[in-house]
Write a protein that holds these residues in place. Structure first.
Motif, PDB file in Angstrom:
ATOM      1  N   ILE A 110      96.088 -50.717 -14.095  1.00 40.62           N
ATOM      2  CA  ILE A 110      95.908 -51.996 -14.802  1.00 40.62           C
ATOM      3  C   ILE A 110      96.734 -53.070 -14.116  1.00 40.62           C
ATOM      4  N   SER A 111      97.955 -52.722 -13.745  1.00 40.04           N
ATOM      5  CA  SER A 111      98.829 -53.660 -13.042  1.00 40.04           C
ATOM      6  C   SER A 111      98.205 -54.122 -11.728  1.00 40.04           C
TER       7      SER A 111
ATOM      8  N   ARG B 167      94.453 -59.246 -23.214  1.00 39.67           N
ATOM      9  CA  ARG B 167      95.361 -58.159 -23.557  1.00 39.67           C
ATOM     10  C   ARG B 167      96.527 -58.681 -24.402  1.00 39.67           C
ATOM     11  N   LYS B 168      97.050 -59.833 -24.034  1.00 40.49           N
ATOM     12  CA  LYS B 168      98.158 -60.434 -24.783  1.00 40.49           C
ATOM     13  C   LYS B 168      97.717 -60.864 -26.177  1.00 40.49           C
TER      14      LYS B 168
ATOM     15  N   SER C 260     100.035 -53.725 -24.392  1.00 43.57           N
ATOM     16  CA  SER C 260     100.737 -53.638 -23.118  1.00 43.57           C
ATOM     17  C   SER C 260      99.771 -53.076 -22.083  1.00 43.57           C
ATOM     18  N   GLN C 261     100.162 -53.131 -20.840  1.00 42.92           N
ATOM     19  CA  GLN C 261      99.330 -52.534 -19.800  1.00 42.92           C
ATOM     20  C   GLN C 261      99.179 -51.038 -20.055  1.00 42.92           C
TER      21      GLN C 261
ATOM     22  N   LYS D 155      94.576 -60.279 -18.546  1.00 42.01           N
ATOM     23  CA  LYS D 155      95.951 -60.515 -19.018  1.00 42.01           C
ATOM     24  C   LYS D 155      95.963 -61.289 -20.323  1.00 42.01           C
TER      25      LYS D 155
ATOM     26  N   PRO E 132      98.763 -46.835 -16.170  1.00 38.61           N
ATOM     27  CA  PRO E 132      99.230 -48.226 -16.319  1.00 38.61           C
ATOM     28  C   PRO E 132      99.331 -48.976 -14.986  1.00 38.61           C
ATOM     29  N   ASN E 133      99.706 -48.266 -13.910  1.00 41.08           N
ATOM     30  CA  ASN E 133      99.824 -48.970 -12.623  1.00 41.08           C
ATOM     31  C   ASN E 133      98.463 -49.440 -12.103  1.00 41.08           C
TER      32      ASN E 133
ATOM     33  N   GLU F 187      95.396 -56.581 -12.509  1.00 40.17           N
ATOM     34  CA  GLU F 187      95.914 -57.872 -12.973  1.00 40.17           C
ATOM     35  C   GLU F 187      96.677 -58.623 -11.887  1.00 40.17           C
TER      36      GLU F 187
ATOM     37  N   LEU G 123      96.634 -50.459 -22.883  1.00 41.22           N
ATOM     38  CA  LEU G 123      95.269 -50.668 -22.409  1.00 41.22           C
ATOM     39  C   LEU G 123      94.845 -49.489 -21.535  1.00 41.22           C
ATOM     40  N   ALA G 124      95.726 -49.061 -20.663  1.00 44.22           N
ATOM     41  CA  ALA G 124      95.419 -47.927 -19.790  1.00 44.22           C
ATOM     42  C   ALA G 124      95.094 -46.673 -20.602  1.00 44.22           C
TER      43      ALA G 124
END
Length: 101
Positions: A37-38, A16-17, A22-23, A13, A34-35, A41, A26-27
């Motif tokens: 990566i979520s 990445r920031k 964003s997620q 996190k 993206p989910n 994290e 990155l994905a």
């Protein structure tokens, strides 16, 4: 005792920031959803070795750094430097604008 999922999640996190990703971005870089990566994290899923290597590459860090407790301190310094650079750039632009007038 340190929870490895927590360290990975926080380092991902934070890094990445710092890179302004964003997620979803990155994905896209690593060819996943993206989910996913979520889930990493939020410590709901742990990635494979290959995925960890892809994440590290996309985040521009060594793989082992994703599990380092020291990475957060380094990132804080990078964030401070980035903020200072942005402020100095804005100040210089403002100063030159005033001089031109």
């Amino acid at each position: 005792m340190t929870d490895i999922r927590s360290v990975l999640a926080e380092n991902m996190k934070n890094r990445r920031k710092i890179l302004n990703l964003s997620q979803a971005e990155l994905a896209e870089k690593i060819g996943t959803a993206p989910n996913y990566i979520s889930k990493i994290e939020s410590k709901k899923q742990f990635p494979s070795v290959q995925m960890i290597e892809s994440i590290a590459d996309a985040l521009k860090v060594d793989t082992v750094d994703l599990f380092s407790l020291k990475l957060e301190k380094t990132q804080s310094l990078e964030t401070i430097q980035e903020t200072l650079l942005k402020k100095m750039t804005a100040l210089v632009k403002t100063t030159f604008s005033k001089i031109e007038m």
